[in-house]
Design a protein around this motif. Structure first.
Motif, mmCIF file in Angstrom:
data_model
loop_
_atom_site.group_PDB
_atom_site.id
_atom_site.type_symbol
_atom_site.label_atom_id
_atom_site.label_comp_id
_atom_site.label_asym_id
_atom_site.label_seq_id
_atom_site.Cartn_x
_atom_site.Cartn_y
_atom_site.Cartn_z
ATOM 1 N N PHE A 1 -0.295 -45.398 -36.368
ATOM 2 C CA PHE A 1 0.118 -46.747 -36.774
ATOM 3 C C PHE A 1 1.567 -46.734 -37.247
ATOM 4 O O PHE A 1 2.377 -47.571 -36.842
ATOM 5 C CB PHE A 1 -0.814 -47.248 -37.883
ATOM 6 C CG PHE A 1 -0.349 -48.522 -38.534
ATOM 7 C CD1 PHE A 1 -0.396 -49.727 -37.851
ATOM 8 C CD2 PHE A 1 0.138 -48.509 -39.836
ATOM 9 C CE1 PHE A 1 0.031 -50.909 -38.454
ATOM 10 C CE2 PHE A 1 0.566 -49.680 -40.432
ATOM 11 C CZ PHE A 1 0.518 -50.881 -39.750
ATOM 12 N N MET B 1 4.328 -46.653 -34.623
ATOM 13 C CA MET B 1 4.622 -47.907 -33.922
ATOM 14 C C MET B 1 4.985 -47.669 -32.452
ATOM 15 O O MET B 1 5.944 -48.257 -31.925
ATOM 16 C CB MET B 1 5.748 -48.674 -34.625
ATOM 17 C CG MET B 1 5.266 -49.535 -35.772
ATOM 18 S SD MET B 1 4.317 -50.959 -35.188
ATOM 19 C CE MET B 1 3.138 -51.169 -36.521
ATOM 20 N N GLY B 2 4.223 -46.780 -31.815
ATOM 21 C CA GLY B 2 4.441 -46.535 -30.392
ATOM 22 C C GLY B 2 5.852 -46.068 -30.075
ATOM 23 O O GLY B 2 6.377 -46.364 -29.001
ATOM 24 N N TYR C 1 8.526 -46.972 -31.816
ATOM 25 C CA TYR C 1 9.522 -47.939 -32.290
ATOM 26 C C TYR C 1 9.612 -48.005 -33.813
ATOM 27 O O TYR C 1 10.162 -48.973 -34.359
ATOM 28 C CB TYR C 1 9.213 -49.334 -31.739
ATOM 29 C CG TYR C 1 9.379 -49.429 -30.240
ATOM 30 C CD1 TYR C 1 10.630 -49.291 -29.654
ATOM 31 C CD2 TYR C 1 8.279 -49.660 -29.415
ATOM 32 C CE1 TYR C 1 10.788 -49.389 -28.281
ATOM 33 C CE2 TYR C 1 8.422 -49.751 -28.038
ATOM 34 C CZ TYR C 1 9.689 -49.616 -27.478
ATOM 35 O OH TYR C 1 9.844 -49.712 -26.120
ATOM 36 N N ALA D 1 11.457 -46.609 -35.950
ATOM 37 C CA ALA D 1 12.813 -46.683 -36.487
ATOM 38 C C ALA D 1 13.384 -48.099 -36.424
ATOM 39 O O ALA D 1 14.404 -48.380 -37.046
ATOM 40 C CB ALA D 1 13.734 -45.730 -35.735
ATOM 41 N N TYR D 2 12.734 -48.983 -35.654
ATOM 42 C CA TYR D 2 13.194 -50.370 -35.566
ATOM 43 C C TYR D 2 12.258 -51.326 -36.292
ATOM 44 O O TYR D 2 12.705 -52.252 -36.959
ATOM 45 C CB TYR D 2 13.337 -50.786 -34.093
ATOM 46 C CG TYR D 2 14.222 -49.841 -33.320
ATOM 47 C CD1 TYR D 2 15.598 -49.884 -33.488
ATOM 48 C CD2 TYR D 2 13.685 -48.872 -32.470
ATOM 49 C CE1 TYR D 2 16.428 -49.000 -32.813
ATOM 50 C CE2 TYR D 2 14.501 -47.982 -31.792
ATOM 51 C CZ TYR D 2 15.875 -48.054 -31.965
ATOM 52 O OH TYR D 2 16.686 -47.183 -31.309
ATOM 53 N N VAL D 3 10.934 -51.103 -36.121
ATOM 54 C CA VAL D 3 9.962 -52.034 -36.694
ATOM 55 C C VAL D 3 9.989 -51.985 -38.219
ATOM 56 O O VAL D 3 10.095 -53.036 -38.877
ATOM 57 C CB VAL D 3 8.540 -51.726 -36.176
ATOM 58 C CG1 VAL D 3 7.506 -52.579 -36.913
ATOM 59 C CG2 VAL D 3 8.455 -51.968 -34.675
ATOM 60 N N TRP D 4 9.936 -50.788 -38.820
ATOM 61 C CA TRP D 4 9.832 -50.704 -40.287
ATOM 62 C C TRP D 4 11.104 -51.155 -40.995
ATOM 63 O O TRP D 4 11.018 -51.879 -41.999
ATOM 64 C CB TRP D 4 9.362 -49.318 -40.729
ATOM 65 C CG TRP D 4 7.976 -49.040 -40.206
ATOM 66 C CD1 TRP D 4 7.590 -48.017 -39.410
ATOM 67 C CD2 TRP D 4 6.802 -49.847 -40.397
ATOM 68 N NE1 TRP D 4 6.262 -48.129 -39.076
ATOM 69 C CE2 TRP D 4 5.749 -49.239 -39.675
ATOM 70 C CE3 TRP D 4 6.530 -51.021 -41.090
ATOM 71 C CZ2 TRP D 4 4.462 -49.771 -39.643
ATOM 72 C CZ3 TRP D 4 5.242 -51.553 -41.054
ATOM 73 C CH2 TRP D 4 4.230 -50.931 -40.345
ATOM 74 N N PHE E 1 10.932 -55.000 -41.107
ATOM 75 C CA PHE E 1 10.076 -55.518 -42.180
ATOM 76 C C PHE E 1 10.679 -55.213 -43.544
ATOM 77 O O PHE E 1 10.555 -55.998 -44.485
ATOM 78 C CB PHE E 1 8.655 -54.940 -42.057
ATOM 79 C CG PHE E 1 7.821 -55.647 -41.022
ATOM 80 C CD1 PHE E 1 6.948 -56.664 -41.386
ATOM 81 C CD2 PHE E 1 7.923 -55.321 -39.675
ATOM 82 C CE1 PHE E 1 6.188 -57.339 -40.439
ATOM 83 C CE2 PHE E 1 7.168 -55.988 -38.713
ATOM 84 C CZ PHE E 1 6.301 -56.998 -39.095
#
Lengths: 242, 63
Positions: free
Chosen positions: B7, B10-11, B13, B15-18, B21
Motif C-alpha cells: 500500500f 503506491m505501485g 508512485y 514518491a509522488y502520491v505521499w 497528500f
C-alpha cells in the motif's frame, strides 16, 4: 436592500457563524475521513495512470476551491464597492490567504502528478500558467489589503484587483478546451454527465465537500478574528482621540 | 505486513502520491493552527482593551 444589510450585520453574522460552525466542522471531518478511506483504499488504480491517480483526490478539490474562493471574493468585492459593506471587506480579506493556500496545493500536487505522467514538473501551457496567475492574484490581494494605514482604503484597492482579476477564472475553467494543453479536460463538470467511474467519483466528491466545509468553518473563524481586530482598532482610535 | 508495504509503495508512485497528500495536509492543518492562534490573540487583546476602557471611564459606555 434592508434585508441584505440585516444579514451583513456583524452581530447577526457572529450569532449565525457560532451556530453553524460545529456543523461545518463535523461535516468536514466526516466527509474527509470517508473520502480519504475510499480514495486511498477502495477506489481502483487507473488503467493508464496506475496508483498515481490517487493524487486526483486532493488535486482536483483544491483546484475547484481555488476557483470557488476567488469567485466568492469577487462577489464580496462587488458588494463592498457598491454598498460599502464592512462585512464584505472582511470576508474578502479573510478568504484570500485560504484561496492562496488551495491554489498552492493545486499547483504542488499537480506538479507531483505531472512528473510521473507527463515526464515534467511544470510546463508553460494555458491551464498551468493561468492557475499560476491566480496564485499571484491572491498574493497581490493580500499585499494590497495590508498596503495602507487605513484598512478601508486597502480593502477598496484589493476589491478592485479582485474584480479585474476575475476575468482569469473563466480563462482557467475553459483553458483546457480553448488551447492545446497537456492538462486533461474536465471529466466531472461537463455536458452529458461525469466521465468517471462511481468508485472514483464518490471519493472525489466527498473530498470536495470536505474542502468546502473546511473552508466555510475557517472563513467563519477568520471573519470573527477580523471583526475583533476592527473593534479593537475602533477602541484604540477612540482612546487616542480622548 | 506485505500488504501494508505494498500500500505504501503506491505501485511505484509513492514518491509522488505521499508528498502530494503531505503538502495538502501541511497547508490545511497550518491554516487551522494560525487561524485559531490569531483569533484567540485578538479576542484576548479586545477583552483587555474593553476592560481597561471600562475601568477608566468608570463604567461609562465608549465607542
Amino acid at each position: 436592500m434592508a434585508n441584505l444589510h440585516k444579514f451583513a450585520n456583524p452581530t447577526l453574522f457572529l450569532r449565525l457563524s457560532r451556530a453553524l460552525l460545529p456543523w461545518c466542522v463535523g461535516i468536514a471531518v466526516v466527509t474527509m475521513a470517508v473520502g480519504l478511506y475510499l480514495g486511498l483504499f477502495v477506489a481502483p488504480p487507473d488503467y493508464q495512470q496506475g496508483e498515481s491517480v490517487r493524487i486526483m483526490y486532493v488535486h482536483v478539490p483544491a483546484a475547484w476551491m481555488a476557483l470557488f474562493v476567488y469567485t466568492l471574493m469577487a462577489v464580496a468585492s462587488a458588494v463592498s464597492l457598491i454598498w460599502r459593506h464592512l462585512l464584505a471587506d472582511l470576508v474578502a480579506k479573510a478568504a484570500a490567504p485560504l484561496g492562496a493556500g488551495f491554489t498552492l496545493i493545486a499547483l504542488a500536487t499537480g506538479s507531483l502528478w505531472g512528473k510521473p505522467m507527463w515526464g515534467t514538473w511544470w510546463v508553460w501551457d494555458a491551464r498551468l500558467t493561468s492557475v499560476l496567475i491566480l496564485f499571484f492574484l491572491y498574493l497581490g490581494h493580500i499585499a494590497l489589503t495590508h498596503a495602507f494605514d487605513d484598512p478601508g482604503r486597502g480593502a477598496r484597492a484589493a476589491a478592485i484587483l479582485a474584480l479585474v482579476g476575475f476575468v482569469n477564472v473563466p480563462i482557467i475553467k475553459f483553458s483546457v478546451d480553448w488551447w492545446n494543453t497537456l492538462h486533461q479536460p474536465a471529466s466531472v463538470l461537463k455536458l452529458g454527465g461525469p466521465a468517471i467511474h462511481p468508485t472514483m467519483l464518490w471519493p472525489l466528491l466527498l473530498m470536495a465537500v470536505a474542502f468546502t466545509f473546511y473552508f466555510i468553518a475557517l472563513l467563519f473563524l477568520r471573519v470573527r478574528g477580523e471583526i475583533a481586530a476592527r473593534k479593537l482598532r475602533a477602541l484604540q482610535l477612540a482612546r487616542a482621540a480622548r | 505486513m506485505g500488504s501494508i508495504s505494498e500500500f505504501l509503495a503506491m505501485g511505484g508512485y509513492a514518491a509522488y502520491v505521499w508528498p502530494a497528500f503531505g503538502v495538502a495536509a501541511v497547508v490545511l492543518v497550518g491554516f487551522v493552527i494560525s487561524t485559531l492562534r490569531t483569533l484567540r490573540a485578538r479576542e484576548r487583546a479586545l477583552a483587555a482593551r474593553e476592560g481597561a476602557d471600562h475601568a477608566e471611564t468608570g463604567g461609562e459606555r465608549t465607542a
